[in-house]
Design a protein around this motif. Structure first.
Motif, mmCIF file in Angstrom:
data_model
loop_
_atom_site.group_PDB
_atom_site.id
_atom_site.type_symbol
_atom_site.label_atom_id
_atom_site.label_comp_id
_atom_site.label_asym_id
_atom_site.label_seq_id
_atom_site.Cartn_x
_atom_site.Cartn_y
_atom_site.Cartn_z
ATOM 1 N N ASP A 82 5.742 -3.237 -1.139
ATOM 2 C CA ASP A 82 4.796 -4.459 -1.700
ATOM 3 C C ASP A 82 3.636 -4.211 -0.781
ATOM 4 O OD1 ASP A 82 5.675 -5.774 0.660
ATOM 5 O OD2 ASP A 82 6.754 -7.131 -0.416
ATOM 6 N N LEU A 83 2.602 -4.794 -0.962
ATOM 7 C CA LEU A 83 1.533 -5.046 -0.360
ATOM 8 C C LEU A 83 1.392 -5.257 1.374
ATOM 9 C CD1 LEU A 83 -1.507 -4.087 -0.601
ATOM 10 C CD2 LEU A 83 -2.007 -6.388 -1.136
ATOM 11 N N GLU A 84 2.669 -6.256 1.423
ATOM 12 C CA GLU A 84 2.937 -7.022 2.818
ATOM 13 C C GLU A 84 3.301 -5.780 3.669
ATOM 14 O OE1 GLU A 84 2.380 -9.726 4.005
ATOM 15 O OE2 GLU A 84 1.410 -10.329 2.246
ATOM 16 N N PHE A 85 4.189 -4.726 3.197
ATOM 17 C CA PHE A 85 4.503 -3.481 3.935
ATOM 18 C C PHE A 85 3.246 -2.870 4.594
ATOM 19 C CE2 PHE A 85 5.155 0.836 4.386
ATOM 20 C CZ PHE A 85 6.393 1.024 4.849
ATOM 21 N N PHE A 86 2.528 -2.528 3.635
ATOM 22 C CA PHE A 86 1.110 -1.801 4.098
ATOM 23 C C PHE A 86 0.275 -2.772 4.993
ATOM 24 C CE2 PHE A 86 1.172 0.566 -0.312
ATOM 25 C CZ PHE A 86 1.688 1.662 0.416
ATOM 26 N N LYS A 87 0.467 -3.964 4.731
ATOM 27 C CA LYS A 87 -0.488 -4.660 5.943
ATOM 28 C C LYS A 87 0.384 -4.638 7.334
ATOM 29 C CE LYS A 87 -2.042 -8.597 2.821
ATOM 30 N NZ LYS A 87 -1.709 -9.932 2.144
ATOM 31 N N ARG A 92 -12.550 3.861 -10.939
ATOM 32 C CA ARG A 92 -11.153 3.560 -11.244
ATOM 33 C C ARG A 92 -10.435 2.692 -10.093
ATOM 34 N NH1 ARG A 92 -5.556 5.197 -11.195
ATOM 35 N NH2 ARG A 92 -4.887 5.527 -13.413
ATOM 36 N N TYR A 93 -10.640 2.962 -8.834
ATOM 37 C CA TYR A 93 -10.178 2.259 -7.777
ATOM 38 C C TYR A 93 -10.783 0.699 -7.825
ATOM 39 C CZ TYR A 93 -7.021 4.935 -4.831
ATOM 40 O OH TYR A 93 -5.747 5.687 -4.514
ATOM 41 N N ALA A 94 -11.958 0.546 -8.246
ATOM 42 C CA ALA A 94 -12.505 -0.743 -8.259
ATOM 43 C C ALA A 94 -11.616 -1.371 -9.488
ATOM 44 C CB ALA A 94 -14.065 -0.831 -8.568
ATOM 45 N N ARG A 95 -11.679 -0.907 -10.351
ATOM 46 C CA ARG A 95 -11.053 -1.404 -11.828
ATOM 47 C C ARG A 95 -9.572 -1.702 -11.327
ATOM 48 N NH1 ARG A 95 -12.913 2.698 -14.856
ATOM 49 N NH2 ARG A 95 -10.877 3.648 -15.018
ATOM 50 N N ASN A 96 -8.860 -0.748 -10.950
ATOM 51 C CA ASN A 96 -7.181 -1.057 -10.817
ATOM 52 C C ASN A 96 -6.731 -1.721 -9.599
ATOM 53 O OD1 ASN A 96 -7.417 0.329 -13.355
ATOM 54 N ND2 ASN A 96 -6.016 1.990 -12.451
ATOM 55 N N TYR A 97 -7.681 -1.520 -8.508
ATOM 56 C CA TYR A 97 -6.888 -2.061 -7.340
ATOM 57 C C TYR A 97 -8.140 -3.307 -6.559
ATOM 58 C CZ TYR A 97 -4.051 1.768 -8.007
ATOM 59 O OH TYR A 97 -3.160 2.669 -8.530
ATOM 60 N N GLY A 98 -9.193 -3.458 -7.131
ATOM 61 C CA GLY A 98 -10.325 -4.079 -6.563
ATOM 62 C C GLY A 98 -10.840 -3.640 -5.403
ATOM 63 N N VAL A 99 -10.803 -2.498 -5.202
ATOM 64 C CA VAL A 99 -11.282 -1.565 -3.871
ATOM 65 C C VAL A 99 -12.574 -0.914 -4.150
ATOM 66 C CG1 VAL A 99 -10.610 0.362 -2.305
ATOM 67 C CG2 VAL A 99 -8.744 -1.141 -3.245
ATOM 68 N N GLU A 100 -13.332 -1.197 -3.307
ATOM 69 C CA GLU A 100 -14.745 -0.680 -3.371
ATOM 70 C C GLU A 100 -14.993 0.461 -2.259
ATOM 71 O OE1 GLU A 100 -17.289 -1.567 -5.380
ATOM 72 O OE2 GLU A 100 -15.849 -3.192 -6.297
ATOM 73 N N LEU A 101 -15.396 1.653 -3.000
ATOM 74 C CA LEU A 101 -15.375 2.826 -2.088
ATOM 75 C C LEU A 101 -16.839 3.591 -2.596
ATOM 76 C CD1 LEU A 101 -11.866 4.204 -2.961
ATOM 77 C CD2 LEU A 101 -12.545 3.908 -0.915
ATOM 78 N N ASP A 102 -17.160 4.000 -1.172
ATOM 79 C CA ASP A 102 -18.713 4.760 -1.349
ATOM 80 C C ASP A 102 -18.395 6.103 -1.896
ATOM 81 O OD1 ASP A 102 -20.969 6.228 -1.017
ATOM 82 O OD2 ASP A 102 -21.449 5.334 1.036
ATOM 83 N N GLN A 160 -6.145 -1.508 -0.506
ATOM 84 C CA GLN A 160 -6.287 -2.757 -0.809
ATOM 85 C C GLN A 160 -6.327 -3.607 0.288
ATOM 86 O OE1 GLN A 160 -3.452 -2.348 -4.282
ATOM 87 N NE2 GLN A 160 -4.458 -4.216 -4.950
ATOM 88 N N VAL A 161 -5.534 -3.322 1.561
ATOM 89 C CA VAL A 161 -5.049 -3.992 2.756
ATOM 90 C C VAL A 161 -6.541 -4.301 3.476
ATOM 91 C CG1 VAL A 161 -4.237 -4.261 4.758
ATOM 92 C CG2 VAL A 161 -2.800 -3.257 3.141
ATOM 93 N N GLU A 162 -7.026 -5.289 3.837
ATOM 94 C CA GLU A 162 -8.159 -5.720 4.610
ATOM 95 C C GLU A 162 -8.214 -4.614 5.647
ATOM 96 O OE1 GLU A 162 -10.937 -9.185 6.481
ATOM 97 O OE2 GLU A 162 -9.112 -9.678 5.167
ATOM 98 N N GLY A 163 -9.303 -3.875 6.172
ATOM 99 C CA GLY A 163 -9.442 -3.352 7.202
ATOM 100 C C GLY A 163 -8.688 -1.993 7.067
ATOM 101 N N ALA A 164 -8.226 -1.570 5.986
ATOM 102 C CA ALA A 164 -7.365 -0.181 6.014
ATOM 103 C C ALA A 164 -8.266 1.102 6.117
ATOM 104 C CB ALA A 164 -6.795 -0.173 4.421
#
Length: 397
Positions: free
Chosen positions: A187-192, A84-94, A226-230
């Motif tokens: 927005d995503l900038e806040f999380f960055k 679901r995370y890959a589908r909805n947010y483009g986030v890959e998780l193990d 979604q943030v790189e390095g999160a």
């Protein structure tokens, strides 16, 4: 003669439960046969999707599913949430190392605090906040450092101040967007910005994403992952409660940083044997087949939001429409601000037969507001609006 509960070490640290005052009044009115419209607790009133209930019934008939389950969640459920995370947010998780199933979001949050926080560790918390966000820290022996959430840029400025002035940096930053109770969004900038600060100072980040899917007017809430390095510093808690109308099922997830997930898994292995396996099997079906239901549930809340906010505003109580969550965070009407949120909530219950949550229950910063949970249908909401309008009209005369 028994000791009072205040003498117990951790219980003595907890404040009186403010919401109990309103709940007690509500119970007395209902016992006296008064029809109270209840916007108090954020307890979804909709049915769980039928296909999920059917799968639960089927799985519950299999004796193999009656045994102890797995504390960290069955593998197929962990796989499904990562999909679901890959589908909805483009986030890959193990699913093996970066995902764990929890007994709802509260379980994830409270037990993660016990796993990673030590005595005196500073934890940045939202202000106002959902009670477990502050008291979960305190029960884990940490020190809560509340920062105002309603204005995200101000939150970031204050966070930078904390790093500049603190003798030692915070151990963890706790976030919750869309926010309960204020409905604030980012927005995503806040999380960055948060991840950049946390990475620089070696701080962990925990994001409570319980209202991920309840977004309106074209807004889509970002995942912090979604943030790189999160994933180097952060975990996110997702719950099926609001998105799928599965409140009583108690299915949540903690996702992200492998080290924090491992710590949570270890502490949970001592505390529980996981969720009843048929519930986990049914939750797989929800994640796999019910995305359309999620959109329908969101639309129900959006229509209720519109009805309540427009009705109150037209009645002389200006209330802005939130972009997300299942709540309306309403400033106390002008003529009542001096009495505070608890007294105003009691007045609203007594005079209009409408129950709400007083803002003070979410901390001192919430005292100028009350919170409506959008859990009543249109007919009941209209009834509440009529009663509130009459109450405000009578108060003026």
């Amino acid at each position: 003669m028994g000791s009072s509960t205040e003498e117990y070490y951790r219980i003595g640290k907890l404040p009186p439960y403010v919401f109990a005052v309103v709940n007690e009044m509500k119970a007395k009115l209902r016992a006296a046969q008064y029809d109270v419209v209840d916007f108090g607790m954020g307890n979804p009133d909709g049915a769980t999707p039928r296909v999920v209930v059917a799968k639960l019934a089927e799985a519950a008939r299999n004796p193999k599913n009656h045994r102890y389950s797995v504390s960290r969640g069955i593998p197929n459920l962990r796989h499904e949430i990562t999909k679901r995370y890959a589908r909805n947010y483009g986030v890959e998780l193990d699913p093996e190392t970066e995902a764990i199933v929890t007994i709802g979001a509260k379980d994830a949050l409270a037990h993660l605090m016990f796993a990673v926080i030590g005595p005196g560790d500073a934890v940045v918390t939202p202000s106002p906040c959902y009670p477990i966000h502050q008291w979960g820290v305190i029960m884990a022996e940490g020190e809560a450092v509340p920062l105002p959430v309603a204005n995200p840029p101000e939150f970031l400025n204050r966070l930078e101040d904390v790093y500049r002035k603190a003798v030692k940096p915070p151990k963890l930053i706790l976030l919750n967007y869309p926010h309960n109770p204020t409905t604030a969004t980012v927005d995503l900038e806040f999380f960055k910005s948060v991840i950049a600060l946390a990475s620089r100072h070696g701080t962990m980040v925990l994001h409570d994403f319980a209202y991920a899917d309840l977004c309106f007017d074209g807004y889509k809430a970002p995942s912090i992952l979604q943030v790189e390095g999160a994933k180097e510093v952060a975990v996110e808690i997702f719950s099926m409660t609001k998105s799928y109308n599965m409140a009583g099922w108690r299915v949540g997830f903690c996702l992200g940083n492998a080290r924090m997930i491992k710590a949570l898994a270890r502490i949970k292995s001592y505390l529980d044997y996981g969720i009843f396996q048929p519930i986990q099997i049914a939750a797989i079906i929800a994640l796999r087949e019910c995305e359309e239901e999620v959109h329908k549930i969101c639309h129900v809340y959006e229509r209720r939001r519109d009805l309540l906010c427009e009705g109150l505003t037209a009645g002389g109580w200006p209330v802005g429409k939130p972009k997300a969550s299942m709540f309306v965070w309403a400033p106390i009407p002008e003529g009542f601000r001096g009495i505070g949120s608890l007294e105003f909530s009691k007045l609203l219950l007594e005079k209009a037969l409408v129950a709400v949550s007083p803002g003070i229950g979410f901390g001192p910063a919430g005292d100028g507001h009350i919170r409506f949970a959008l859990i009543e249908n249109h007919h009941r909401t209209r009834q509440a609006i009529r009663c509130i309008r009459q109450f405000l009209k009578d108060a003026k005369s």
